[in-house]
Scaffold this motif. Structure first.
Motif, PDB file in Angstrom:
ATOM      1  N   MET A 195      -1.341  13.532  -9.340  1.00 45.77           N
ATOM      2  CA  MET A 195      -1.523  14.890  -8.979  1.00 45.77           C
ATOM      3  C   MET A 195      -0.871  15.661  -9.811  1.00 45.77           C
ATOM      4  O   MET A 195      -1.371  16.678 -10.312  1.00 45.77           O
ATOM      5  N   GLY A 196       0.387  15.232 -10.285  1.00 49.37           N
ATOM      6  CA  GLY A 196       1.098  16.038 -11.297  1.00 49.37           C
ATOM      7  C   GLY A 196       0.738  16.130 -12.568  1.00 49.37           C
ATOM      8  O   GLY A 196       0.694  17.129 -13.248  1.00 49.37           O
ATOM      9  N   VAL A 197       0.170  15.011 -13.040  1.00 49.99           N
ATOM     10  CA  VAL A 197      -0.464  14.800 -14.532  1.00 49.99           C
ATOM     11  C   VAL A 197      -1.540  15.620 -14.495  1.00 49.99           C
ATOM     12  O   VAL A 197      -1.978  16.300 -15.683  1.00 49.99           O
ATOM     13  N   TYR A 198      -2.623  15.541 -13.755  1.00 49.96           N
ATOM     14  CA  TYR A 198      -3.664  16.293 -13.414  1.00 49.96           C
ATOM     15  C   TYR A 198      -3.549  17.760 -13.136  1.00 49.96           C
ATOM     16  O   TYR A 198      -4.767  18.546 -13.045  1.00 49.96           O
ATOM     17  N   ALA A 199      -2.434  18.223 -12.677  1.00 50.74           N
ATOM     18  CA  ALA A 199      -2.094  19.455 -12.304  1.00 50.74           C
ATOM     19  C   ALA A 199      -3.088  19.838 -11.106  1.00 50.74           C
ATOM     20  O   ALA A 199      -3.347  20.871 -10.958  1.00 50.74           O
ATOM     21  N   VAL A 200      -3.346  18.921  -9.968  1.00 55.30           N
ATOM     22  CA  VAL A 200      -3.836  18.881  -8.649  1.00 55.30           C
ATOM     23  C   VAL A 200      -2.857  19.511  -7.885  1.00 55.30           C
ATOM     24  O   VAL A 200      -1.985  18.709  -7.464  1.00 55.30           O
ATOM     25  N   ALA A 201      -2.970  20.849  -7.451  1.00 50.46           N
ATOM     26  CA  ALA A 201      -1.871  21.301  -6.200  1.00 50.46           C
ATOM     27  C   ALA A 201      -2.446  20.562  -4.973  1.00 50.46           C
ATOM     28  O   ALA A 201      -3.641  20.699  -4.477  1.00 50.46           O
ATOM     29  N   PRO A 202      -1.350  20.153  -4.173  1.00 49.20           N
ATOM     30  CA  PRO A 202      -1.790  19.759  -2.662  1.00 49.20           C
ATOM     31  C   PRO A 202      -2.146  21.024  -1.770  1.00 49.20           C
ATOM     32  O   PRO A 202      -1.723  22.191  -2.015  1.00 49.20           O
ATOM     33  N   THR A 203      -3.240  20.697  -1.021  1.00 46.02           N
ATOM     34  CA  THR A 203      -3.527  22.019  -0.061  1.00 46.02           C
ATOM     35  C   THR A 203      -3.254  21.530   1.420  1.00 46.02           C
ATOM     36  O   THR A 203      -2.873  20.590   1.469  1.00 46.02           O
ATOM     37  N   PRO A 204      -3.539  22.418   2.304  1.00 42.04           N
ATOM     38  CA  PRO A 204      -3.325  21.954   3.586  1.00 42.04           C
ATOM     39  C   PRO A 204      -3.977  20.922   4.225  1.00 42.04           C
ATOM     40  O   PRO A 204      -3.334  20.146   5.167  1.00 42.04           O
ATOM     41  N   TRP A 205      -5.113  20.494   3.554  1.00 47.61           N
ATOM     42  CA  TRP A 205      -5.963  19.659   3.865  1.00 47.61           C
ATOM     43  C   TRP A 205      -5.360  18.033   3.761  1.00 47.61           C
ATOM     44  O   TRP A 205      -5.688  17.176   3.999  1.00 47.61           O
ATOM     45  N   ILE A 206      -4.165  18.177   2.965  1.00 42.74           N
ATOM     46  CA  ILE A 206      -3.335  16.948   2.452  1.00 42.74           C
ATOM     47  C   ILE A 206      -2.777  16.198   3.714  1.00 42.74           C
ATOM     48  O   ILE A 206      -2.609  15.246   3.859  1.00 42.74           O
ATOM     49  N   LEU A 207      -2.783  17.053   4.792  1.00 44.81           N
ATOM     50  CA  LEU A 207      -2.223  16.641   6.032  1.00 44.81           C
ATOM     51  C   LEU A 207      -3.153  15.546   6.932  1.00 44.81           C
ATOM     52  O   LEU A 207      -2.906  15.108   7.895  1.00 44.81           O
ATOM     53  N   MET A 208      -4.442  15.599   6.255  1.00 45.95           N
ATOM     54  CA  MET A 208      -5.296  14.697   6.575  1.00 45.95           C
ATOM     55  C   MET A 208      -5.209  13.279   6.295  1.00 45.95           C
ATOM     56  O   MET A 208      -5.739  12.190   6.766  1.00 45.95           O
ATOM     57  N   LEU A 209      -4.249  13.144   5.232  1.00 43.99           N
ATOM     58  CA  LEU A 209      -4.122  12.012   4.826  1.00 43.99           C
ATOM     59  C   LEU A 209      -3.748  10.934   5.624  1.00 43.99           C
ATOM     60  O   LEU A 209      -4.192   9.736   5.572  1.00 43.99           O
ATOM     61  N   PRO A 210      -2.831  11.104   6.340  1.00 44.49           N
ATOM     62  CA  PRO A 210      -2.528  10.085   7.344  1.00 44.49           C
ATOM     63  C   PRO A 210      -3.523   9.491   8.361  1.00 44.49           C
ATOM     64  O   PRO A 210      -3.574   8.336   8.754  1.00 44.49           O
ATOM     65  N   ALA A 211      -4.652  10.552   8.785  1.00 43.35           N
ATOM     66  CA  ALA A 211      -5.747   9.823   9.500  1.00 43.35           C
ATOM     67  C   ALA A 211      -6.615   9.145   8.541  1.00 43.35           C
ATOM     68  O   ALA A 211      -7.104   8.089   9.016  1.00 43.35           O
ATOM     69  N   PHE A 241       0.825  -1.186  -0.008  1.00 42.66           N
ATOM     70  CA  PHE A 241       0.257   0.014   0.138  1.00 42.66           C
ATOM     71  C   PHE A 241       0.908   1.260  -0.001  1.00 42.66           C
ATOM     72  O   PHE A 241       0.517   2.274  -0.639  1.00 42.66           O
ATOM     73  N   SER A 242       1.823   1.268   0.524  1.00 40.63           N
ATOM     74  CA  SER A 242       2.725   2.279   0.795  1.00 40.63           C
ATOM     75  C   SER A 242       3.339   2.721  -0.527  1.00 40.63           C
ATOM     76  O   SER A 242       3.471   3.862  -0.741  1.00 40.63           O
ATOM     77  N   ALA A 243       3.881   1.854  -1.432  1.00 43.36           N
ATOM     78  CA  ALA A 243       4.110   2.201  -2.983  1.00 43.36           C
ATOM     79  C   ALA A 243       3.127   2.870  -3.663  1.00 43.36           C
ATOM     80  O   ALA A 243       3.285   3.580  -4.420  1.00 43.36           O
ATOM     81  N   CYS A 244       1.561   2.960  -3.277  1.00 45.01           N
ATOM     82  CA  CYS A 244       0.652   3.599  -3.976  1.00 45.01           C
ATOM     83  C   CYS A 244       0.692   5.065  -3.795  1.00 45.01           C
ATOM     84  O   CYS A 244       0.322   5.900  -4.604  1.00 45.01           O
ATOM     85  N   PHE A 245       1.666   5.538  -2.941  1.00 46.25           N
ATOM     86  CA  PHE A 245       1.726   7.111  -2.695  1.00 46.25           C
ATOM     87  C   PHE A 245       2.574   7.471  -3.809  1.00 46.25           C
ATOM     88  O   PHE A 245       2.646   8.794  -4.365  1.00 46.25           O
ATOM     89  N   VAL A 246       3.451   6.859  -4.443  1.00 42.96           N
ATOM     90  CA  VAL A 246       4.111   7.300  -5.685  1.00 42.96           C
ATOM     91  C   VAL A 246       3.070   7.483  -6.652  1.00 42.96           C
ATOM     92  O   VAL A 246       3.153   8.426  -7.603  1.00 42.96           O
ATOM     93  N   LEU A 247       2.190   6.527  -6.921  1.00 42.66           N
ATOM     94  CA  LEU A 247       1.180   6.634  -7.961  1.00 42.66           C
ATOM     95  C   LEU A 247       0.120   7.721  -7.748  1.00 42.66           C
ATOM     96  O   LEU A 247      -0.035   8.767  -8.555  1.00 42.66           O
ATOM     97  N   ILE A 248      -0.103   8.341  -6.180  1.00 38.60           N
ATOM     98  CA  ILE A 248      -1.001   9.381  -6.201  1.00 38.60           C
ATOM     99  C   ILE A 248      -0.130  10.638  -6.322  1.00 38.60           C
ATOM    100  O   ILE A 248      -0.626  11.542  -7.081  1.00 38.60           O
ATOM    101  N   ALA A 249       1.181  10.735  -6.277  1.00 39.72           N
ATOM    102  CA  ALA A 249       1.892  11.895  -6.279  1.00 39.72           C
ATOM    103  C   ALA A 249       2.000  12.148  -8.135  1.00 39.72           C
ATOM    104  O   ALA A 249       2.142  13.294  -8.575  1.00 39.72           O
ATOM    105  N   LEU A 250       2.109  11.062  -8.642  1.00 39.89           N
ATOM    106  CA  LEU A 250       2.258  10.991 -10.124  1.00 39.89           C
ATOM    107  C   LEU A 250       0.916  11.752 -10.694  1.00 39.89           C
ATOM    108  O   LEU A 250       1.154  12.529 -11.709  1.00 39.89           O
TER     109      LEU A 250
END
Length: 261
Positions: free
Chosen positions: A131-147, A120-129
């Motif tokens: 987000m870059g492809v779709y030009a979705v900028a991270p917001t401060p609410w990405i800090l809720m991802l660990p929850a 599952f931890s490898a999936c964060f590479v895919l998420i980052a990729l």
């Protein structure tokens, strides 16, 4: 105070045993050597790629960052699904350990979750990729991802206990359990986000605990907003209820596992 060292030692032993069970499972899951790392990284791309091809070339569904939306559903679902599949055969695969060693058998389903959490931890590479492809900028609410990750891990662990019980006592039911688990994806907002579903269907989908996981990931990663309280609370409560129901049965049956194997 005299019991504190014993408790610390027991916890340490449990963590060491959990680590050993997870490492052995990883060797079966991904193999050995350098190629195991490549497989670990490619697994999430293979899982999400099937759904991306379905949407892009078969359904041709328009929308904002469709691939990222699907990934926010497929990634937590893959953790839950693979944990269930792993747990169905977890006791049988550890036949020699169960029959020859005295240890807390409750660690077996937890080890199934830990094994799949590594993938599952490898999936964060895919998420980052994505987000870059779709030009979705991270917001401060990405800090809720660990929850959201913590809730997903807990829910997957809760699913592992009934799966392990069924895999031990009713192994012929394993294909049915896997099919039923896969079906839950399609009665949740997996391919289509919840805000695009209306009427009674929208209200009914909320009762699926996977809905909270999917929408929580979308809120933190795609929509740039805080996950709603029920997206955290409902999957957690559902998982706690499963553990409360199944764990006493697991504890009572654990001393007899060797007889079944």
């Amino acid at each position: 105070m005299t019991t504190l060292p014993a408790r610390v030692g027991g916890f340490r032993r449990a963590m060491e045993l959990l680590g050993a069970l997870t490492r052995s499972d990883l060797k079966v899951r991904y193999g050995r050597g350098r190629l195991s790392t490549i497989k670990w990284l490619l697994d999430p791309f293979a899982a999400v790629g099937v759904y991306l091809l379905l949407v892009a070339f078969v359904l041709d569904r328009p929308g904002h960052a469709v691939g990222l939306s699907i990934a926010c559903a497929v990634i937590p679902f893959q953790l839950v699904m693979m944990t269930i599949i792993n747990a169905l055969r977890a006791v049988d695969l550890r036949r020699s350990v169960v029959t020859n060693m005295a240890f807390d058998k409750s660690l077996i389903p937890v080890a199934s979750m830990c094994t799949e959490a590594i993938g599952f931890s490898a999936c964060f590479v895919l998420i980052a990729l994505l987000m870059g492809v779709y030009a979705v900028a991270p917001t401060p609410w990405i800090l809720m991802l660990p929850a959201m990750v913590a809730v997903t891990l807990f829910f997957a662990t809760a699913c592992a206990f009934p799966a392990a019980v069924v895999g031990l006592w009713l192994p012929e039911m394993a294909p049915f359990i896997m099919s039923a688990a896969r079906a839950t994806y399609f009665v949740a907002p997996g391919l289509i986000a919840l805000d695009q579903v209306y009427g009674h269907t929208h209200d009914l989908l909320i009762f699926n605990p996977l809905t909270g996981l999917f929408e929580g990931f979308r809120d933190a990663l795609l929509y740039g907003q805080a996950p709603q309280w029920w997206e955290l609370a409902y999957p957690t409560a559902f998982g706690a209820l499963m553990i409360a129901v199944v764990y006493p049965l697991w504890r009572s049956d654990a001393p007899h596992f060797a007889k079944v194997l």
